[in-house]
Design a protein around this motif. Structure first.
Motif, PDB file in Angstrom:
ATOM      1  N   ILE A   1      -2.226   9.215  -1.981  1.00 29.33           N
ATOM      2  CA  ILE A   1      -1.938   7.860  -2.459  1.00 29.33           C
ATOM      3  C   ILE A   1      -1.939   7.789  -3.981  1.00 29.33           C
ATOM      4  O   ILE A   1      -2.515   8.645  -4.667  1.00 29.33           O
ATOM      5  CB  ILE A   1      -2.944   6.823  -1.917  1.00 29.33           C
ATOM      6  N   VAL A   2      -1.292   6.743  -4.480  1.00 26.49           N
ATOM      7  CA  VAL A   2      -1.412   6.292  -5.867  1.00 26.49           C
ATOM      8  C   VAL A   2      -1.493   4.774  -5.815  1.00 26.49           C
ATOM      9  O   VAL A   2      -0.695   4.126  -5.130  1.00 26.49           O
ATOM     10  CB  VAL A   2      -0.207   6.732  -6.725  1.00 26.49           C
TER      11      VAL A   2
ATOM     12  N   LEU B   1       1.287   3.376  -3.185  1.00 26.22           N
ATOM     13  CA  LEU B   1       2.229   4.423  -2.805  1.00 26.22           C
ATOM     14  C   LEU B   1       1.526   5.408  -1.883  1.00 26.22           C
ATOM     15  O   LEU B   1       0.433   5.905  -2.199  1.00 26.22           O
ATOM     16  CB  LEU B   1       2.764   5.161  -4.027  1.00 26.22           C
ATOM     17  N   ASN B   2       2.133   5.681  -0.752  1.00 27.93           N
ATOM     18  CA  ASN B   2       1.619   6.662   0.201  1.00 27.93           C
ATOM     19  C   ASN B   2       2.605   7.816   0.307  1.00 27.93           C
ATOM     20  O   ASN B   2       3.812   7.592   0.492  1.00 27.93           O
ATOM     21  CB  ASN B   2       1.458   6.045   1.593  1.00 27.93           C
ATOM     22  N   TYR B   3       2.099   9.034   0.228  1.00 31.60           N
ATOM     23  CA  TYR B   3       2.929  10.235   0.383  1.00 31.60           C
ATOM     24  C   TYR B   3       2.513  10.966   1.651  1.00 31.60           C
ATOM     25  O   TYR B   3       1.364  11.382   1.790  1.00 31.60           O
ATOM     26  CB  TYR B   3       2.786  11.142  -0.834  1.00 31.60           C
ATOM     27  N   TYR B   4       3.462  11.087   2.570  1.00 30.31           N
ATOM     28  CA  TYR B   4       3.255  11.807   3.822  1.00 30.31           C
ATOM     29  C   TYR B   4       3.991  13.142   3.715  1.00 30.31           C
ATOM     30  O   TYR B   4       5.224  13.179   3.805  1.00 30.31           O
ATOM     31  CB  TYR B   4       3.816  11.013   4.999  1.00 30.31           C
ATOM     32  N   PRO B   5       3.283  14.265   3.489  1.00 25.27           N
ATOM     33  CA  PRO B   5       3.973  15.539   3.257  1.00 25.27           C
ATOM     34  C   PRO B   5       4.858  15.997   4.413  1.00 25.27           C
ATOM     35  O   PRO B   5       5.858  16.680   4.194  1.00 25.27           O
ATOM     36  CB  PRO B   5       2.821  16.524   3.026  1.00 25.27           C
TER      37      PRO B   5
ATOM     38  N   PRO C   1       0.099 -12.943   3.117  1.00 28.37           N
ATOM     39  CA  PRO C   1       0.618 -12.077   2.056  1.00 28.37           C
ATOM     40  C   PRO C   1       2.089 -11.724   2.250  1.00 28.37           C
ATOM     41  O   PRO C   1       2.577 -11.585   3.368  1.00 28.37           O
ATOM     42  CB  PRO C   1      -0.255 -10.825   2.173  1.00 28.37           C
ATOM     43  N   LEU C   2       2.765 -11.586   1.120  1.00 23.96           N
ATOM     44  CA  LEU C   2       4.136 -11.107   1.077  1.00 23.96           C
ATOM     45  C   LEU C   2       4.088  -9.657   0.626  1.00 23.96           C
ATOM     46  O   LEU C   2       3.634  -9.359  -0.484  1.00 23.96           O
ATOM     47  CB  LEU C   2       4.953 -11.953   0.098  1.00 23.96           C
ATOM     48  N   ILE C   3       4.533  -8.747   1.488  1.00 16.65           N
ATOM     49  CA  ILE C   3       4.465  -7.315   1.201  1.00 16.65           C
ATOM     50  C   ILE C   3       5.840  -6.710   1.423  1.00 16.65           C
ATOM     51  O   ILE C   3       6.427  -6.844   2.507  1.00 16.65           O
ATOM     52  CB  ILE C   3       3.418  -6.616   2.091  1.00 16.65           C
ATOM     53  N   ALA C   4       6.358  -6.059   0.388  1.00 12.07           N
ATOM     54  CA  ALA C   4       7.655  -5.390   0.475  1.00 12.07           C
ATOM     55  C   ALA C   4       7.422  -3.889   0.511  1.00 12.07           C
ATOM     56  O   ALA C   4       6.700  -3.345  -0.338  1.00 12.07           O
ATOM     57  CB  ALA C   4       8.532  -5.764  -0.712  1.00 12.07           C
ATOM     58  N   SER C   5       8.024  -3.210   1.488  1.00  7.49           N
ATOM     59  CA  SER C   5       7.802  -1.786   1.677  1.00  7.49           C
ATOM     60  C   SER C   5       9.123  -1.034   1.553  1.00  7.49           C
ATOM     61  O   SER C   5      10.055  -1.257   2.333  1.00  7.49           O
ATOM     62  CB  SER C   5       7.172  -1.531   3.049  1.00  7.49           C
TER      63      SER C   5
ATOM     64  N   ILE D   1       7.731   9.049   1.225  1.00  6.97           N
ATOM     65  CA  ILE D   1       6.921   8.183   0.364  1.00  6.97           C
ATOM     66  C   ILE D   1       7.201   6.743   0.741  1.00  6.97           C
ATOM     67  O   ILE D   1       8.360   6.352   0.922  1.00  6.97           O
ATOM     68  CB  ILE D   1       7.243   8.395  -1.131  1.00  6.97           C
ATOM     69  N   SER D   2       6.161   5.941   0.864  1.00  9.01           N
ATOM     70  CA  SER D   2       6.322   4.498   1.000  1.00  9.01           C
ATOM     71  C   SER D   2       5.739   3.825  -0.239  1.00  9.01           C
ATOM     72  O   SER D   2       4.671   4.215  -0.723  1.00  9.01           O
ATOM     73  CB  SER D   2       5.632   3.964   2.259  1.00  9.01           C
TER      74      SER D   2
END
Length: 205
Positions: free
Chosen positions: A61-62, A112-116, A136-140, A195-196
């Motif tokens: 993550i970041v 930010l999520n990184y799924y290898p 909440p308003l969440i944009a992915s 990456i999301s």
């Protein structure tokens, strides 16, 4: 489980108790962007504590955003790092995409999520922390490998699934986090990374 194909941006892909919109592919050249983010960002393994047990994930993550916008979830506090020029530009692009369909947003943070690979996923959860507010308003935004994204209603257990491609943007709003959980299931069929970027607004007191 319902599989969905190319709904109009303002169509609600949830049958009830929430609003999720699929804006489709909004990034023209997602592959170079994906590889740039993989190599340039300071990724760290995520640490979560569930049922009293602490786990270190292979998912990385970041947490990025405005100064002082920290975020607590799964028993730990993530301290923000400043926006990079690239992520700030993406944030502004996402906000414009939402504005174009009548949804006004001003995000102050991004997880930010990184799924290898497909061996990495995320179990069912809701983004319902108090810092996000009641609705909440969440944009992915997805980059990299196509992965299945599944919503499951908390009471009825009904499921809605869609395959998120590289450059695809979805937005969750209204009562979605109250009534639905979502997940990225693990799969042996995917060997590439994903990456999301989940843009959100943390409420400050």
């Amino acid at each position: 489980m319902t599989d969905l194909f190319s709904p109009a941006p303002m169509d609600n892909i949830l049958p009830y108790d929430g609003q999720v919109h699929d804006l489709g592919l909004v990034i023209d050249y997602p592959s170079p962007l994906f590889y740039n983010l993989v190599t340039e960002l300071p990724w760290q393994a995520d640490v979560v504590t569930l049922c009293g047990k602490t786990h270190t994930t292979t998912r990385q993550i970041v947490w990025m955003g405005d100064e002082g916008i920290d975020y607590r979830y799964a028993g730990h506090v993530r301290q923000t790092i400043p926006w990079t020029n690239t992520i700030l530009s993406i944030k502004q692009h996402v906000e414009q995409q939402l504005s174009d369909i009548g949804i006004e947003a001003s995000f102050n943070s991004c997880l930010l999520n990184y799924y290898p690979s497909g061996d990495d996923g995320m179990g069912y959860h809701a983004d319902d922390e108090p810092e996000l507010g009641a609705q909440p308003l969440i944009a992915s935004l997805s980059l990299g490998a196509t992965r299945k994204f599944v919503f499951k209603h908390k009471k009825t257990q009904d499921k809605v699934a869609l395959n998120l491609e590289s450059g695809q943007l979805i937005v969750m709003r209204g009562d979605t986090q109250t009534f639905w959980k979502h997940s990225i299931p693990k799969t042996k069929k995917v060997t590439e990374g994903r990456i999301s970027l989940t843009f959100r607004r943390i409420l400050t007191l």
